[in-house]
Design a protein around this motif. Structure first.
Motif, PDB file in Angstrom:
ATOM      1  N   ILE A  88      -9.207  -9.749  -0.735  1.00  0.00           N
ATOM      2  CA  ILE A  88      -9.138  -9.980   0.709  1.00  0.00           C
ATOM      3  C   ILE A  88      -9.081  -8.639   1.431  1.00  0.00           C
ATOM      4  CG2 ILE A  88      -7.826 -11.021   2.599  1.00  0.00           C
ATOM      5  CD1 ILE A  88      -9.073 -13.053   0.730  1.00  0.00           C
ATOM      6  N   ASP A  89      -9.971  -8.450   2.400  1.00  0.00           N
ATOM      7  CA  ASP A  89      -9.963  -7.234   3.211  1.00  0.00           C
ATOM      8  C   ASP A  89      -8.616  -7.135   3.934  1.00  0.00           C
ATOM      9  OD1 ASP A  89     -10.366  -5.121   4.940  1.00  0.00           O
ATOM     10  OD2 ASP A  89     -12.355  -5.782   5.585  1.00  0.00           O
ATOM     11  N   ILE A  90      -7.889  -6.024   3.709  1.00  0.00           N
ATOM     12  CA  ILE A  90      -6.563  -5.913   4.323  1.00  0.00           C
ATOM     13  C   ILE A  90      -6.639  -5.888   5.845  1.00  0.00           C
ATOM     14  CG2 ILE A  90      -5.588  -4.756   2.305  1.00  0.00           C
ATOM     15  CD1 ILE A  90      -5.712  -2.127   3.868  1.00  0.00           C
ATOM     16  N   ALA A  91      -7.784  -5.550   6.432  1.00  0.00           N
ATOM     17  CA  ALA A  91      -7.940  -5.584   7.887  1.00  0.00           C
ATOM     18  C   ALA A  91      -7.922  -7.011   8.408  1.00  0.00           C
ATOM     19  CB  ALA A  91      -9.238  -4.887   8.302  1.00  0.00           C
ATOM     20  N   LYS A  92      -8.150  -7.999   7.520  1.00  0.00           N
ATOM     21  CA  LYS A  92      -8.124  -9.401   7.929  1.00  0.00           C
ATOM     22  C   LYS A  92      -6.767 -10.049   7.664  1.00  0.00           C
ATOM     23  CE  LYS A  92     -13.101  -9.975   7.170  1.00  0.00           C
ATOM     24  NZ  LYS A  92     -14.164 -10.711   6.442  1.00  0.00           N
ATOM     25  N   MET A  93      -5.824  -9.263   7.139  1.00  0.00           N
ATOM     26  CA  MET A  93      -4.465  -9.742   6.915  1.00  0.00           C
ATOM     27  C   MET A  93      -3.567  -9.234   8.036  1.00  0.00           C
ATOM     28  SD  MET A  93      -4.099  -8.922   2.810  1.00  0.00           S
ATOM     29  CE  MET A  93      -2.433  -9.580   2.759  1.00  0.00           C
ATOM     30  N   THR A  94      -2.474  -9.932   8.275  1.00  0.00           N
ATOM     31  CA  THR A  94      -1.486  -9.400   9.213  1.00  0.00           C
ATOM     32  C   THR A  94      -0.763  -8.239   8.546  1.00  0.00           C
ATOM     33  OG1 THR A  94       0.315 -10.835   8.483  1.00  0.00           O
ATOM     34  CG2 THR A  94      -1.156 -11.707  10.186  1.00  0.00           C
ATOM     35  N   ARG A  95      -0.336  -7.297   9.343  1.00  0.00           N
ATOM     36  CA  ARG A  95       0.360  -6.142   8.772  1.00  0.00           C
ATOM     37  C   ARG A  95       1.665  -6.561   8.098  1.00  0.00           C
ATOM     38  NH1 ARG A  95      -2.214  -4.316  13.334  1.00  0.00           N
ATOM     39  NH2 ARG A  95      -3.414  -2.368  13.119  1.00  0.00           N
ATOM     40  N   ASP A  96       2.373  -7.514   8.688  1.00  0.00           N
ATOM     41  CA  ASP A  96       3.628  -7.970   8.084  1.00  0.00           C
ATOM     42  C   ASP A  96       3.374  -8.603   6.720  1.00  0.00           C
ATOM     43  OD1 ASP A  96       5.057  -7.083  10.231  1.00  0.00           O
ATOM     44  OD2 ASP A  96       5.206  -9.044  11.209  1.00  0.00           O
ATOM     45  N   GLU A  97       2.326  -9.414   6.613  1.00  0.00           N
ATOM     46  CA  GLU A  97       1.999 -10.063   5.348  1.00  0.00           C
ATOM     47  C   GLU A  97       1.615  -9.023   4.302  1.00  0.00           C
ATOM     48  OE1 GLU A  97       1.683 -13.289   2.891  1.00  0.00           O
ATOM     49  OE2 GLU A  97       2.073 -13.505   5.049  1.00  0.00           O
ATOM     50  N   LEU A  98       0.841  -8.024   4.734  1.00  0.00           N
ATOM     51  CA  LEU A  98       0.409  -6.972   3.812  1.00  0.00           C
ATOM     52  C   LEU A  98       1.597  -6.172   3.302  1.00  0.00           C
ATOM     53  CD1 LEU A  98      -1.748  -5.084   2.514  1.00  0.00           C
ATOM     54  CD2 LEU A  98      -1.800  -3.857   4.712  1.00  0.00           C
ATOM     55  N   ARG A  99       2.413  -5.713   4.230  1.00  0.00           N
ATOM     56  CA  ARG A  99       3.507  -4.807   3.853  1.00  0.00           C
ATOM     57  C   ARG A  99       4.645  -5.523   3.155  1.00  0.00           C
ATOM     58  NH1 ARG A  99       3.095  -1.909   9.796  1.00  0.00           N
ATOM     59  NH2 ARG A  99       1.126  -0.824   9.386  1.00  0.00           N
ATOM     60  N   ALA A 100       4.730  -6.842   3.325  1.00  0.00           N
ATOM     61  CA  ALA A 100       5.802  -7.587   2.657  1.00  0.00           C
ATOM     62  C   ALA A 100       5.678  -7.500   1.142  1.00  0.00           C
ATOM     63  CB  ALA A 100       5.780  -9.054   3.101  1.00  0.00           C
ATOM     64  N   GLY A 101       4.459  -7.280   0.648  1.00  0.00           N
ATOM     65  CA  GLY A 101       4.265  -7.201  -0.805  1.00  0.00           C
ATOM     66  C   GLY A 101       4.264  -5.788  -1.332  1.00  0.00           C
ATOM     67  N   ILE A 102       4.589  -4.809  -0.472  1.00  0.00           N
ATOM     68  CA  ILE A 102       4.548  -3.403  -0.894  1.00  0.00           C
ATOM     69  C   ILE A 102       5.918  -2.768  -0.700  1.00  0.00           C
ATOM     70  CG2 ILE A 102       3.461  -1.155  -0.502  1.00  0.00           C
ATOM     71  CD1 ILE A 102       1.040  -2.595   0.614  1.00  0.00           C
ATOM     72  N   GLY A 103       6.411  -2.144  -1.748  1.00  0.00           N
ATOM     73  CA  GLY A 103       7.640  -1.367  -1.658  1.00  0.00           C
ATOM     74  C   GLY A 103       7.296   0.109  -1.663  1.00  0.00           C
ATOM     75  N   MET A 104       8.030   0.906  -0.867  1.00  0.00           N
ATOM     76  CA  MET A 104       7.650   2.318  -0.738  1.00  0.00           C
ATOM     77  C   MET A 104       8.893   3.198  -0.778  1.00  0.00           C
ATOM     78  SD  MET A 104       5.167   3.964   2.152  1.00  0.00           S
ATOM     79  CE  MET A 104       4.417   5.576   1.908  1.00  0.00           C
ATOM     80  N   VAL A 105       8.783   4.282  -1.514  1.00  0.00           N
ATOM     81  CA  VAL A 105       9.837   5.302  -1.550  1.00  0.00           C
ATOM     82  C   VAL A 105       9.192   6.626  -1.175  1.00  0.00           C
ATOM     83  CG1 VAL A 105      11.593   6.467  -2.910  1.00  0.00           C
ATOM     84  CG2 VAL A 105      11.091   4.063  -3.334  1.00  0.00           C
ATOM     85  N   LEU A 106       9.668   7.235  -0.101  1.00  0.00           N
ATOM     86  CA  LEU A 106       9.079   8.476   0.388  1.00  0.00           C
ATOM     87  C   LEU A 106       9.857   9.685  -0.096  1.00  0.00           C
ATOM     88  CD1 LEU A 106       8.461   7.394   4.090  1.00  0.00           C
ATOM     89  CD2 LEU A 106       6.781   7.498   2.258  1.00  0.00           C
ATOM     90  N   GLN A 107       9.192  10.831   0.011  1.00  0.00           N
ATOM     91  CA  GLN A 107       9.871  12.089  -0.309  1.00  0.00           C
ATOM     92  C   GLN A 107      11.003  12.338   0.676  1.00  0.00           C
ATOM     93  OE1 GLN A 107       7.263  15.454  -0.316  1.00  0.00           O
ATOM     94  NE2 GLN A 107       8.842  16.901  -0.933  1.00  0.00           N
TER      95      GLN A 107
END
Length: 642
Positions: free
Chosen positions: A459-478
């Protein structure tokens, strides 16, 4: 110290455009539309209050006439009529006195009617009390309307900040944006509180007083109006000189706040590199600019009130002279002149008040324009409606001919293609500026691609809502981010609301943070501030890693996530990551190549392109860019940096 880019971020660009006072003022008033019924009720209360207040001087003038008539009448022969007494005075050569008394309503032989005077004064007192009560009601209503309007503006501002793209904040200093969200909003609230009700009251008072003045004496009313054009001329000239300084005052305030915020958050670096004097000098320059703008704004607008007082006194003298002549001619009674002098004061006072409020109004509208400039900023593209989503989130990520550039004329990534299978770990290495973090920002849609597309499970991520996309991604920054609260609350930040303490502690143990947390005075309930005071940089990073683990993402993004931990802890975290990354798609950005040896695929990026990809052993055997990076770190090879 500040280069061109720094000066631009500190307040250049759109902030430098000229002040649109009329447009911004109308737009600010339009914010009151949801409170229109409250405003209608406030205006009705003010109209009644002003109407009663305006009648008051006329009633008091009547009381003065009763007293004066009694004083005049008691010394005159009883039984005679007023006409007979005046005729006798003219016969005796007292024609001027007779003309003056002809305008008085007296009865010869009768003294002061204290009963009538008392009733008149009691009536006046009742009128003034009711007027005061209505004004108190109006003040409460205007306070409600103003507070609700500012409340909504804060909500709009907060919602706008959440919809702005990351590029907006990249180009501006945080302190300057914060100044708009705090100082400018507060200034608008204070301005409206101090001027809204008073302005309506003053304008209605001017109208009411004018009606009473023309009713008493059209001639005196015209005399009093002689100074009005002069008042408007002075107000216009002073306001025109003051407004640019108020605009500059709030811009300078934003710059000072931005500098203080930067110097405070980076005070360790300032001290380490011995830049205290330069920082202090820069602050002094910006502080001086703020002082000059504030001084000029207040000085110019402050000249308004004494000038208006002078014009008011000039009006008073004209009314007193002409009114005295009218009394002497018998055209007016002393009570009418007394009332008219009070009306002339009532007429001049609201003009002076309106003029003195000019500096507040100008300052408030200047702040409003800064708020509207932020509210009008370009937002990130809206989420598609209806949005698409994968039926089952597995974590397959594909970059298809992706191109991206931060600036139109400077391409960064061109025609990049990459497919990451579910559950695989992809490590991204390369020199600074190669586009490693940009790749992750595109995946998270912090920025949108300028060409090609990125898909998640087809699925093209541009066709997903940002909340739906980011809900499945965990991120740890420097750069670690914590908020003021307990350590347990910080770990649970990205997890469901019903997360248990056991789950929080399990995540901390997985990230090897449990041990140091339990050594703290209150363990998991230890309160830390947003700077993470009391814990080291490495410990803060462990907390953020635990937070990412607790969110149980399908895709894990680690951007230099182990850069602040010691070697032993790094090894432990690597083992924990290997265990937690099982079944998850992982993107690891690393400069320390020892952390990515076990990655399924290693991507080597240079200038926005993937120049090599493969396993650790395969890339070493190829003897290319990755091998050179590896040798530079572990074989202490001399690398020529071009």
């Amino acid at each position: 110290m500040a280069g061109p880019a720094g000066r631009m971020m500190a307040g250049g660009g759109p902030d430098q455009r000229s002040m649109d006072f009329k447009g911004s003022g109308k737009r600010l008033l339009a914010q009151f539309r949801p409170e229109r019924y409250t405003m209608y009720a406030m205006i009705a209360a003010v109209m009644l209050s002003v109407g009663l207040s305006v009648v008051g001087p006329k009633i008091l003038g009547h009381a003065t006439d009763l007293i004066f008539a009694g004083i005049v009448g008691r010394d005159m022969p009883a039984g005679a009529t007023k006409a007979e007494v005046l005729a006798q005075m003219r016969a005796n050569g007292d024609g001027d006195q007779a003309d003056m008394l002809s305008g008085m309503d007296f009865t010869p032989g009768e003294g002061i009617d204290f009963g009538a005077v008392g009733e008149t004064l009691l009536f006046a007192l009742t009128v003034f009390l009711i007027a005061g009560a209505l004004m108190a009601v109006a003040t409460r209503l205007v306070n409600r309307a103003v507070n609700m309007t500012v409340y909504r503006m804060r909500e709009d501002l907060q919602a706008k900040l959440s919809r702005l793209p990351l590029s907006y904040f990249d180009k501006r200093q945080r302190g300057e944006v914060l100044s708009r969200a705090t100082n400018d909003i507060d200034n608008i609230g204070q301005t409206l509180q101090q001027t809204m009700g008073q302005l309506v009251n003053s304008l209605l008072t001017i109208v009411g007083v004018l009606v009473m003045m023309f009713w008493i004496s059209p001639l005196l009313a015209l005399v009093a109006l002689i100074t009005v054009p002069l008042s408007f001329f002075v107000a216009k000239k002073v306001g025109k000189r003051s407004q640019p300084h108020f605009v500059q005052q709030w811009k300078s305030t934003g710059k000072v706040n931005a500098h203080v915020e930067e110097m405070y958050t980076g005070h360790n670096l300032v001290k380490v590199f011995g830049r205290q004097e330069e920082s202090a000098q820069q602050f002094a320059e910006q502080n001086e600019a703020l002082y000059q703008a504030s001084f000029q704004a207040q000085f110019n607008s402050g000249a308004m009130q004494p000038l208006m007082f002078f014009i008011s006194n000039l009006n008073y003298v004209l009314v007193a002279v002409v009114g005295g002549l009218r009394v002497a001619s018998g055209a007016l009674s002393i009570g009418d002149v007394q009332a008219f002098i009070q009306y002339s004061r009532q007429f001049s006072m609201p003009l002076t008040q309106v003029a003195s409020m000019a500096n507040l109004v100008q300052s408030g509208v200047a702040s409003a324009e800064r708020i509207f400039e932020l509210l009008d900023a370009d937002e990130q593209s809206a989420d598609p409606r209806p949005a698409e989503r994968p039926e089952v989130l597995r974590g397959e990520v594909s970059f298809e001919d992706v191109s991206f550039r931060y600036e139109e004329d400077k391409p960064l990534i061109e025609d990049l293609s990459l497919t990451v299978e579910p559950g695989h770990t992809v490590a991204i290495v390369g020199p600074t500026g190669a586009g490693k973090t940009t790749l992750v920002n595109l995946l998270l849609r912090f920025y949108d691609v300028t060409g090609g597309r990125i898909t998640l499970d087809g699925i093209d991520i541009a066709k997903m809502t940002r909340d739906e996309l980011r809900a499945g991604i965990g991120m740890v920054l420097q750069d670690t981010w914590l908020f003021g609260g307990t350590i347990a609350e910080n770990i649970a930040y990205g997890a469901p609301k019903d997360v248990t303490r056991d789950e929080i502690e399990d995540a901390a143990r997985a990230a090897h943070a449990d041990r140091f947390i339990r050594t703290l005075p209150d363990g998991y309930d230890t309160v830390i501030d947003d700077e993470g005071t009391g814990v080291s940089a490495g410990e803060k990073q462990l907390i953020t890693i635990a937070r990412a683990f607790l969110s149980d993402p399908v895709i894990l993004v680690l951007d230099e996530a182990t850069s602040s931990v010691d070697t032993r802890t790094e090894v432990l975290i690597q083992k924990a990551m290997a265990r937690l990354a099982h079944g998850r798609t992982s993107f690891v950005i690393a400069h320390r190549l020892s952390t990515i040896r076990d990655a399924d695929t290693i991507l080597v990026m240079e200038n926005g392109s993937i120049v090599e990809q493969g396993t650790h052993d395969a890339l070493l055997a190829a003897g290319g860019a990755y091998a050179r990076l590896y040798k530079a770190q572990f074989a202490e090879a001399v690398v020529e940096v071009e």
